[in-house]
Write a protein that holds these residues in place. Structure first.
Motif, PDB file in Angstrom:
ATOM      1  N   HIS A 109       0.835  -1.204   0.000  1.00 32.51           N
ATOM      2  CA  HIS A 109       0.000   0.000   0.000  1.00 32.51           C
ATOM      3  C   HIS A 109       0.874   1.260   0.000  1.00 32.51           C
ATOM      4  O   HIS A 109       1.973   1.263   0.563  1.00 32.51           O
ATOM      5  CB  HIS A 109      -0.897   0.051   1.242  1.00 32.51           C
ATOM      6  N   LEU A 110       0.339   2.303  -0.602  1.00 28.66           N
ATOM      7  CA  LEU A 110       0.931   3.637  -0.554  1.00 28.66           C
ATOM      8  C   LEU A 110      -0.122   4.572   0.020  1.00 28.66           C
ATOM      9  O   LEU A 110      -1.264   4.593  -0.462  1.00 28.66           O
ATOM     10  CB  LEU A 110       1.333   4.091  -1.956  1.00 28.66           C
ATOM     11  N   VAL A 111       0.231   5.328   1.057  1.00 28.82           N
ATOM     12  CA  VAL A 111      -0.733   6.220   1.700  1.00 28.82           C
ATOM     13  C   VAL A 111      -0.149   7.604   1.897  1.00 28.82           C
ATOM     14  O   VAL A 111       1.073   7.788   1.924  1.00 28.82           O
ATOM     15  CB  VAL A 111      -1.206   5.675   3.076  1.00 28.82           C
ATOM     16  N   ILE A 112      -1.059   8.572   2.042  1.00 26.23           N
ATOM     17  CA  ILE A 112      -0.682   9.926   2.424  1.00 26.23           C
ATOM     18  C   ILE A 112      -1.534  10.318   3.630  1.00 26.23           C
ATOM     19  O   ILE A 112      -2.535   9.669   3.942  1.00 26.23           O
ATOM     20  CB  ILE A 112      -0.894  10.940   1.282  1.00 26.23           C
ATOM     21  N   LEU A 113      -1.116  11.385   4.307  1.00 22.92           N
ATOM     22  CA  LEU A 113      -1.895  11.916   5.419  1.00 22.92           C
ATOM     23  C   LEU A 113      -2.980  12.829   4.861  1.00 22.92           C
ATOM     24  O   LEU A 113      -2.705  13.715   4.053  1.00 22.92           O
ATOM     25  CB  LEU A 113      -0.991  12.707   6.363  1.00 22.92           C
ATOM     26  N   ASP A 114      -4.216  12.610   5.299  1.00 21.82           N
ATOM     27  CA  ASP A 114      -5.309  13.466   4.864  1.00 21.82           C
ATOM     28  C   ASP A 114      -6.310  13.585   5.997  1.00 21.82           C
ATOM     29  O   ASP A 114      -6.950  12.602   6.383  1.00 21.82           O
ATOM     30  CB  ASP A 114      -5.996  12.892   3.613  1.00 21.82           C
ATOM     31  N   ASN A 115      -6.439  14.786   6.551  1.00 19.49           N
ATOM     32  CA  ASN A 115      -7.399  15.052   7.619  1.00 19.49           C
ATOM     33  C   ASN A 115      -7.262  14.076   8.782  1.00 19.49           C
ATOM     34  O   ASN A 115      -8.225  13.454   9.225  1.00 19.49           O
ATOM     35  CB  ASN A 115      -8.824  15.023   7.058  1.00 19.49           C
ATOM     36  N   GLU A 116      -6.023  13.925   9.239  1.00 19.44           N
ATOM     37  CA  GLU A 116      -5.701  13.142  10.435  1.00 19.44           C
ATOM     38  C   GLU A 116      -5.980  11.648  10.273  1.00 19.44           C
ATOM     39  O   GLU A 116      -6.126  10.906  11.242  1.00 19.44           O
ATOM     40  CB  GLU A 116      -6.434  13.695  11.663  1.00 19.44           C
ATOM     41  N   GLU A 117      -6.006  11.180   9.030  1.00 17.64           N
ATOM     42  CA  GLU A 117      -6.132   9.762   8.730  1.00 17.64           C
ATOM     43  C   GLU A 117      -5.167   9.412   7.613  1.00 17.64           C
ATOM     44  O   GLU A 117      -4.650  10.287   6.915  1.00 17.64           O
ATOM     45  CB  GLU A 117      -7.563   9.415   8.300  1.00 17.64           C
ATOM     46  N   ALA A 118      -4.910   8.117   7.448  1.00 16.52           N
ATOM     47  CA  ALA A 118      -4.095   7.654   6.334  1.00 16.52           C
ATOM     48  C   ALA A 118      -5.020   7.321   5.168  1.00 16.52           C
ATOM     49  O   ALA A 118      -5.983   6.573   5.324  1.00 16.52           O
ATOM     50  CB  ALA A 118      -3.284   6.425   6.735  1.00 16.52           C
ATOM     51  N   LEU A 119      -4.728   7.890   4.003  1.00 16.37           N
ATOM     52  CA  LEU A 119      -5.558   7.723   2.815  1.00 16.37           C
ATOM     53  C   LEU A 119      -4.814   6.865   1.800  1.00 16.37           C
ATOM     54  O   LEU A 119      -3.698   7.178   1.397  1.00 16.37           O
ATOM     55  CB  LEU A 119      -5.875   9.088   2.208  1.00 16.37           C
ATOM     56  N   TYR A 120      -5.436   5.764   1.368  1.00 19.89           N
ATOM     57  CA  TYR A 120      -4.826   4.893   0.366  1.00 19.89           C
ATOM     58  C   TYR A 120      -4.862   5.574  -0.998  1.00 19.89           C
ATOM     59  O   TYR A 120      -5.935   5.910  -1.503  1.00 19.89           O
ATOM     60  CB  TYR A 120      -5.588   3.574   0.253  1.00 19.89           C
ATOM     61  N   ILE A 121      -3.684   5.745  -1.623  1.00 18.33           N
ATOM     62  CA  ILE A 121      -3.655   6.301  -2.967  1.00 18.33           C
ATOM     63  C   ILE A 121      -3.107   5.314  -3.991  1.00 18.33           C
ATOM     64  O   ILE A 121      -3.168   5.563  -5.187  1.00 18.33           O
ATOM     65  CB  ILE A 121      -2.855   7.618  -3.027  1.00 18.33           C
ATOM     66  N   ASP A 122      -2.582   4.176  -3.533  1.00 21.48           N
ATOM     67  CA  ASP A 122      -2.155   3.130  -4.466  1.00 21.48           C
ATOM     68  C   ASP A 122      -2.096   1.798  -3.736  1.00 21.48           C
ATOM     69  O   ASP A 122      -1.886   1.752  -2.515  1.00 21.48           O
ATOM     70  CB  ASP A 122      -0.787   3.447  -5.081  1.00 21.48           C
ATOM     71  N   LYS A 123      -2.303   0.740  -4.498  1.00 20.49           N
ATOM     72  CA  LYS A 123      -2.273  -0.609  -3.943  1.00 20.49           C
ATOM     73  C   LYS A 123      -1.775  -1.567  -5.005  1.00 20.49           C
ATOM     74  O   LYS A 123      -2.227  -1.524  -6.152  1.00 20.49           O
ATOM     75  CB  LYS A 123      -3.676  -1.028  -3.475  1.00 20.49           C
ATOM     76  N   VAL A 124      -0.833  -2.411  -4.638  1.00 23.82           N
ATOM     77  CA  VAL A 124      -0.328  -3.466  -5.521  1.00 23.82           C
ATOM     78  C   VAL A 124      -0.544  -4.779  -4.802  1.00 23.82           C
ATOM     79  O   VAL A 124      -0.041  -4.972  -3.695  1.00 23.82           O
ATOM     80  CB  VAL A 124       1.166  -3.258  -5.846  1.00 23.82           C
ATOM     81  N   ASN A 125      -1.310  -5.663  -5.402  1.00 27.75           N
ATOM     82  CA  ASN A 125      -1.624  -6.931  -4.741  1.00 27.75           C
ATOM     83  C   ASN A 125      -1.228  -8.096  -5.630  1.00 27.75           C
ATOM     84  O   ASN A 125      -1.932  -8.440  -6.573  1.00 27.75           O
ATOM     85  CB  ASN A 125      -3.117  -7.008  -4.407  1.00 27.75           C
ATOM     86  N   MET A 126      -0.094  -8.691  -5.348  1.00 26.24           N
ATOM     87  CA  MET A 126       0.372  -9.860  -6.068  1.00 26.24           C
ATOM     88  C   MET A 126       0.405 -11.090  -5.170  1.00 26.24           C
ATOM     89  O   MET A 126       1.008 -12.099  -5.494  1.00 26.24           O
ATOM     90  CB  MET A 126       1.761  -9.598  -6.659  1.00 26.24           C
ATOM     91  N   SER A 127      -0.262 -10.989  -4.018  1.00 29.34           N
ATOM     92  CA  SER A 127      -0.229 -12.079  -3.054  1.00 29.34           C
ATOM     93  C   SER A 127      -0.981 -13.301  -3.537  1.00 29.34           C
ATOM     94  O   SER A 127      -0.732 -14.415  -3.077  1.00 29.34           O
ATOM     95  CB  SER A 127      -0.819 -11.620  -1.718  1.00 29.34           C
ATOM     96  N   SER A 128      -1.926 -13.124  -4.488  1.00 31.85           N
ATOM     97  CA  SER A 128      -2.701 -14.261  -4.971  1.00 31.85           C
ATOM     98  C   SER A 128      -1.820 -15.282  -5.675  1.00 31.85           C
ATOM     99  O   SER A 128      -2.170 -16.455  -5.770  1.00 31.85           O
ATOM    100  CB  SER A 128      -3.789 -13.781  -5.932  1.00 31.85           C
ATOM    101  N   GLN A 129      -0.659 -14.855  -6.157  1.00 30.07           N
ATOM    102  CA  GLN A 129       0.244 -15.756  -6.853  1.00 30.07           C
ATOM    103  C   GLN A 129       0.853 -16.790  -5.917  1.00 30.07           C
ATOM    104  O   GLN A 129       1.403 -17.786  -6.360  1.00 30.07           O
ATOM    105  CB  GLN A 129       1.356 -14.967  -7.551  1.00 30.07           C
ATOM    106  N   ARG A 130       0.749 -16.531  -4.613  1.00 29.53           N
ATOM    107  CA  ARG A 130       1.262 -17.503  -3.656  1.00 29.53           C
ATOM    108  C   ARG A 130       0.201 -17.887  -2.633  1.00 29.53           C
ATOM    109  O   ARG A 130       0.494 -18.370  -1.552  1.00 29.53           O
ATOM    110  CB  ARG A 130       2.498 -16.951  -2.940  1.00 29.53           C
TER     111      ARG A 130
END
Length: 271
Positions: A112-133
């Motif tokens: 995951h990639l996150v930034i700070l936004d209004n006192e919370e962590a906001l997801y701005i990107d996600k890479v999910n390759m876990s299904s391969q294993r």
């Protein structure tokens, strides 16, 4: 009326129709399968007639769509278009994504990639390759948020912001026991943040979600300010904190440093 999730002082001159529209969008965002007119009007505490009039305009502009079979209302695709336009203009995401993909191809875990936004962590990107294993399938999605105190990325963002800013956020935090190891006090969090600053990275040991462990590292801009955090999530049943420290820490920190370098920061020495 639905309360906004963000910690902002409500201005006295809000336009009522826009406030109501925002409440409708907030509620629909919590129901992927949609809501009937009656359920939606109840959720936003408005009469059916008022809710229907607002929905008619929102459907016209594609901010909301209606299933013509069951008549349920859903978020519209115009929001996807606007959201993607916003994300495409974030240099951070553009610079980070290729490196997140590269890391994902090596470790086959959820990133995951996150930034700070209004006192919370906001997801701005996600890479999910876990299904391969046969690995972790997380429900996180772009644009969703998580608290800072119980997530690895959140603790990284807290640890490396200015002390006054961090103090305000911690004072405003409503500590809840979300999982078995959730940090539930300001004192405990403050102690952990000192460790994060010393190490340069943070762990989430089943603190936000049962069965999930994460490791996160900070991303800096050209001035050295931490502007984001990235993390790797793994099933707790497959990897202990010690194993994550041994197998993943150097790769996560290296990737975060390389992203920082792309943003103009002088590359840090490996931790």
């Amino acid at each position: 009326m639905v309360k906004r999730l963000i910690n902002k002082q409500k201005p006295s001159n809000l336009v009522q129709s826009i406030e109501r529209t925002a409440s409708i969008l907030d509620v629909l965002g919590q129901y992927p399968n949609g809501l009937s007119l009656g359920d939606l009007s109840e959720q936003v505490c408005l009469p059916k007639g008022t809710t229907h009039r607002l929905l008619t305009s929102m459907v016209y502009f594609d901010f909301v769509r209606q299933n013509h079979i069951n008549k349920y209302y859903h978020l519209g695709f115009k929001l996807v278009e606007l959201g993607n336009n916003l994300l495409s203009h974030i240099d951070l995401r553009n610079e980070a994504h290729p490196l997140l993909i590269k890391l994902g191809e090596k470790i086959h875990e959820t990133i995951h990639l996150v930034i700070l936004d209004n006192e919370e962590a906001l997801y701005i990107d996600k890479v999910n390759m876990s299904s391969q294993r046969g690995g972790l399938q997380m429900v996180s999605r772009l644009g969703s948020r998580i608290p800072l105190y119980c997530s690895a990325v959140g603790k990284v963002l807290l640890a490396f912001m200015s002390e006054p800013a961090a103090t305000v956020i911690i004072q405003n935090t409503n500590f809840k026991q979300l999982a078995r190891n959730t940090i539930t006090s300001k004192e405990e969090l403050a102690i952990y943040l000192e460790t994060v600053r010393a190490l340069g990275y943070a762990f989430d040991d089943e603190e936000n979600e049962e069965g999930v462990r994460c490791i996160a590292a900070p991303i800096r801009d050209e001035s050295g300010q931490v502007v984001a955090a990235m993390s790797v999530s793994v099933p707790a049943s497959r990897m202990s904190i010690n194993e994550m420290n041994k197998l993943l820490k150097s790769q996560v920190v290296e990737t975060a440093n390389n992203i920082s370098h792309r943003l103009g920061f002088v590359k840090l020495r490996h931790q």
